[in-house]
Motif scaffolding. Sequence first.
Motif, PDB file in Angstrom:
ATOM      1  N   THR A   1      -9.095  38.100  -0.454  1.00  0.00           N
ATOM      2  CA  THR A   1      -7.593  37.976  -0.831  1.00  0.00           C
ATOM      3  C   THR A   1      -7.674  37.047  -2.226  1.00  0.00           C
ATOM      4  O   THR A   1      -9.148  36.823  -2.552  1.00  0.00           O
ATOM      5  CB  THR A   1      -6.593  37.275   0.240  1.00  0.00           C
ATOM      6  N   THR A   2      -7.022  37.140  -2.683  1.00  0.00           N
ATOM      7  CA  THR A   2      -6.826  37.170  -4.427  1.00  0.00           C
ATOM      8  C   THR A   2      -5.327  35.981  -4.683  1.00  0.00           C
ATOM      9  O   THR A   2      -5.011  35.151  -4.031  1.00  0.00           O
ATOM     10  CB  THR A   2      -6.438  38.061  -5.371  1.00  0.00           C
ATOM     11  N   ILE A   3      -5.500  35.503  -6.002  1.00  0.00           N
ATOM     12  CA  ILE A   3      -4.524  34.356  -6.691  1.00  0.00           C
ATOM     13  C   ILE A   3      -3.264  34.857  -6.942  1.00  0.00           C
ATOM     14  O   ILE A   3      -2.443  34.581  -6.589  1.00  0.00           O
ATOM     15  CB  ILE A   3      -4.907  33.352  -7.539  1.00  0.00           C
ATOM     16  N   ALA A   4      -3.668  35.923  -6.742  1.00  0.00           N
ATOM     17  CA  ALA A   4      -2.112  36.549  -7.082  1.00  0.00           C
ATOM     18  C   ALA A   4      -1.500  37.600  -5.593  1.00  0.00           C
ATOM     19  O   ALA A   4      -0.750  37.206  -5.658  1.00  0.00           O
ATOM     20  CB  ALA A   4      -2.111  37.738  -8.230  1.00  0.00           C
ATOM     21  N   GLY A   5      -2.179  37.423  -4.884  1.00  0.00           N
ATOM     22  CA  GLY A   5      -1.835  38.093  -3.529  1.00  0.00           C
ATOM     23  C   GLY A   5      -1.300  36.579  -2.391  1.00  0.00           C
ATOM     24  O   GLY A   5      -0.525  37.125  -2.094  1.00  0.00           O
ATOM     25  N   ARG A   6      -2.411  35.688  -2.931  1.00  0.00           N
ATOM     26  CA  ARG A   6      -2.256  34.513  -1.723  1.00  0.00           C
ATOM     27  C   ARG A   6      -1.133  33.241  -2.836  1.00  0.00           C
ATOM     28  O   ARG A   6      -0.249  32.739  -1.835  1.00  0.00           O
ATOM     29  CB  ARG A   6      -3.301  34.377  -1.173  1.00  0.00           C
ATOM     30  N   LEU A   7      -1.961  33.093  -3.563  1.00  0.00           N
ATOM     31  CA  LEU A   7      -1.604  31.275  -4.479  1.00  0.00           C
ATOM     32  C   LEU A   7      -0.284  31.525  -4.863  1.00  0.00           C
ATOM     33  O   LEU A   7       0.506  30.617  -4.991  1.00  0.00           O
ATOM     34  CB  LEU A   7      -2.390  31.165  -5.129  1.00  0.00           C
ATOM     35  N   GLN A   8      -0.277  32.171  -5.946  1.00  0.00           N
ATOM     36  CA  GLN A   8       0.660  32.785  -6.951  1.00  0.00           C
ATOM     37  C   GLN A   8       2.643  33.111  -6.048  1.00  0.00           C
ATOM     38  O   GLN A   8       3.150  32.462  -6.512  1.00  0.00           O
ATOM     39  CB  GLN A   8       0.837  33.844  -6.858  1.00  0.00           C
ATOM     40  N   PRO A   9       2.706  34.069  -5.489  1.00  0.00           N
ATOM     41  CA  PRO A   9       3.272  33.905  -3.788  1.00  0.00           C
ATOM     42  C   PRO A   9       3.658  32.550  -3.048  1.00  0.00           C
ATOM     43  O   PRO A   9       5.211  32.360  -3.108  1.00  0.00           O
ATOM     44  CB  PRO A   9       3.343  35.165  -3.187  1.00  0.00           C
ATOM     45  N   TYR A  10       2.463  31.916  -2.764  1.00  0.00           N
ATOM     46  CA  TYR A  10       2.957  31.038  -2.045  1.00  0.00           C
ATOM     47  C   TYR A  10       4.004  29.635  -3.037  1.00  0.00           C
ATOM     48  O   TYR A  10       4.681  29.214  -2.187  1.00  0.00           O
ATOM     49  CB  TYR A  10       1.371  30.162  -1.642  1.00  0.00           C
TER      50      TYR A  10
ATOM     51  N   ALA B   1       5.496  29.917  -5.911  1.00  0.00           N
ATOM     52  CA  ALA B   1       6.351  30.403  -6.059  1.00  0.00           C
ATOM     53  C   ALA B   1       7.538  30.111  -5.325  1.00  0.00           C
ATOM     54  O   ALA B   1       9.394  30.263  -5.285  1.00  0.00           O
ATOM     55  CB  ALA B   1       6.544  31.885  -6.070  1.00  0.00           C
ATOM     56  N   GLN B   2       7.095  29.945  -4.125  1.00  0.00           N
ATOM     57  CA  GLN B   2       8.682  30.318  -2.622  1.00  0.00           C
ATOM     58  C   GLN B   2       9.244  28.718  -3.121  1.00  0.00           C
ATOM     59  O   GLN B   2       8.700  27.838  -3.934  1.00  0.00           O
ATOM     60  CB  GLN B   2       7.551  29.552  -1.326  1.00  0.00           C
ATOM     61  N   PRO B   3      10.255  28.671  -3.469  1.00  0.00           N
ATOM     62  CA  PRO B   3      11.052  26.649  -4.099  1.00  0.00           C
ATOM     63  C   PRO B   3      10.589  26.007  -3.779  1.00  0.00           C
ATOM     64  O   PRO B   3      10.429  25.340  -3.822  1.00  0.00           O
ATOM     65  CB  PRO B   3      12.888  27.489  -3.896  1.00  0.00           C
ATOM     66  N   ASP B   4      10.726  25.871  -1.875  1.00  0.00           N
ATOM     67  CA  ASP B   4      10.529  24.064  -1.025  1.00  0.00           C
ATOM     68  C   ASP B   4       9.065  24.058  -1.550  1.00  0.00           C
ATOM     69  O   ASP B   4       8.365  23.152  -1.722  1.00  0.00           O
ATOM     70  CB  ASP B   4      10.441  24.451   0.419  1.00  0.00           C
ATOM     71  N   GLN B   5       7.672  24.923  -1.869  1.00  0.00           N
ATOM     72  CA  GLN B   5       6.287  24.971  -2.339  1.00  0.00           C
ATOM     73  C   GLN B   5       6.195  24.672  -3.693  1.00  0.00           C
ATOM     74  O   GLN B   5       5.358  23.931  -4.351  1.00  0.00           O
ATOM     75  CB  GLN B   5       5.408  26.088  -1.571  1.00  0.00           C
ATOM     76  N   ALA B   6       7.424  25.647  -4.350  1.00  0.00           N
ATOM     77  CA  ALA B   6       7.401  24.585  -5.239  1.00  0.00           C
ATOM     78  C   ALA B   6       7.679  23.380  -6.247  1.00  0.00           C
ATOM     79  O   ALA B   6       7.562  22.820  -6.557  1.00  0.00           O
ATOM     80  CB  ALA B   6       8.710  25.614  -6.682  1.00  0.00           C
ATOM     81  N   ALA B   7       8.485  23.061  -5.596  1.00  0.00           N
ATOM     82  CA  ALA B   7       9.163  21.572  -5.547  1.00  0.00           C
ATOM     83  C   ALA B   7       7.799  20.802  -4.757  1.00  0.00           C
ATOM     84  O   ALA B   7       8.197  19.446  -5.223  1.00  0.00           O
ATOM     85  CB  ALA B   7      10.040  21.271  -4.727  1.00  0.00           C
TER      86      ALA B   7
ATOM     87  N   GLN C   1       4.548  22.974 -12.764  1.00  0.00           N
ATOM     88  CA  GLN C   1       5.537  23.054 -13.911  1.00  0.00           C
ATOM     89  C   GLN C   1       5.087  24.304 -14.678  1.00  0.00           C
ATOM     90  O   GLN C   1       6.044  25.571 -14.461  1.00  0.00           O
ATOM     91  CB  GLN C   1       5.067  22.000 -15.274  1.00  0.00           C
ATOM     92  N   THR C   2       4.083  25.183 -14.574  1.00  0.00           N
ATOM     93  CA  THR C   2       3.761  26.918 -15.252  1.00  0.00           C
ATOM     94  C   THR C   2       2.970  26.560 -13.612  1.00  0.00           C
ATOM     95  O   THR C   2       2.151  26.138 -13.163  1.00  0.00           O
ATOM     96  CB  THR C   2       2.436  26.202 -16.330  1.00  0.00           C
ATOM     97  N   ALA C   3       2.661  28.009 -13.088  1.00  0.00           N
ATOM     98  CA  ALA C   3       2.307  29.128 -12.123  1.00  0.00           C
ATOM     99  C   ALA C   3       1.303  29.475 -12.197  1.00  0.00           C
ATOM    100  O   ALA C   3       1.371  29.717 -13.947  1.00  0.00           O
ATOM    101  CB  ALA C   3       3.621  30.236 -12.067  1.00  0.00           C
ATOM    102  N   PRO C   4       0.573  29.445 -11.279  1.00  0.00           N
ATOM    103  CA  PRO C   4      -1.408  30.417 -11.788  1.00  0.00           C
ATOM    104  C   PRO C   4      -0.737  31.418 -12.699  1.00  0.00           C
ATOM    105  O   PRO C   4       0.159  32.606 -12.155  1.00  0.00           O
ATOM    106  CB  PRO C   4      -1.439  31.080 -10.424  1.00  0.00           C
ATOM    107  N   THR C   5      -1.626  31.000 -13.914  1.00  0.00           N
ATOM    108  CA  THR C   5      -1.240  32.541 -14.555  1.00  0.00           C
ATOM    109  C   THR C   5      -2.673  32.877 -14.556  1.00  0.00           C
ATOM    110  O   THR C   5      -4.398  32.150 -15.528  1.00  0.00           O
ATOM    111  CB  THR C   5      -1.406  31.633 -15.972  1.00  0.00           C
TER     112      THR C   5
END
Length: 248
Positions: free
Chosen positions: A166-175, A177-183, A188-192
Amino acid sequence: MSSPALSPRPDQIAELTRGLDLPLAAIHEVYLQIITEGVVQAFQDIRASAPSPVTTGDEAEVTALLVARLNRMIEEDKVWRQLVTGVVRGAESLSYDGAHLEKRPDLSILLSGRALRFPLIAEAKIIDATRSENLYCSQGLLRFLNGQYGWGSREAFMIAYVRDRTTIAGRLQPYLAQPDQAASYAVQTAPTALAAVGCDAARSSHSRSFLYSHTNPPANDPGVIALWHLWVDASPSTGTTMASVPLP
């Protein structure tokens, strides 16, 4: 019988930080790029020389091989030697307030021309069918946000030994991006995505939830930390690179 409550140790922190302004100045991105490429090359080397422990061993076993290779590179690689003076696995360190005296980050990278009291820290986790991005964040990433690891610096590394392709784009970024996880992880800046580093890599930034105890406001704010995520391919099969695997 319950264990005694942990208490800050201001004398320990005062001695550790004496003569320094924290957080330390940011490491130039060129140097972080060199370190990234060195870690990736070292992993590829141990993957080739010790495929079985790299693809099936536990986290400590893989990290021990990686640290040994990184230190050997100091003897063999002139560029690496100019930047890195040593890499230590599980070096004991203090939490931000001294309440914990024996925190043990996976890798402590000692850089030339920089305070050895505050090495560049890297935390490593296995990612597979049973060990997910939740563990990667809750038992890895979070330690940089609550003052356990890397609290004197502005940057750190998260390394994933990925065994399920699996990949960062497929697992970490969506994770994240979820509002509760982002909080929860103060994103501050999503994985780029980072290009041309030899593996699946990204950079994110996060606020930190603690204040320095050894100095007064406003200098007691550690500020945002930049995390460099390096997801290296530790899967048993080597037929296809992670970057070419379709996202889930």
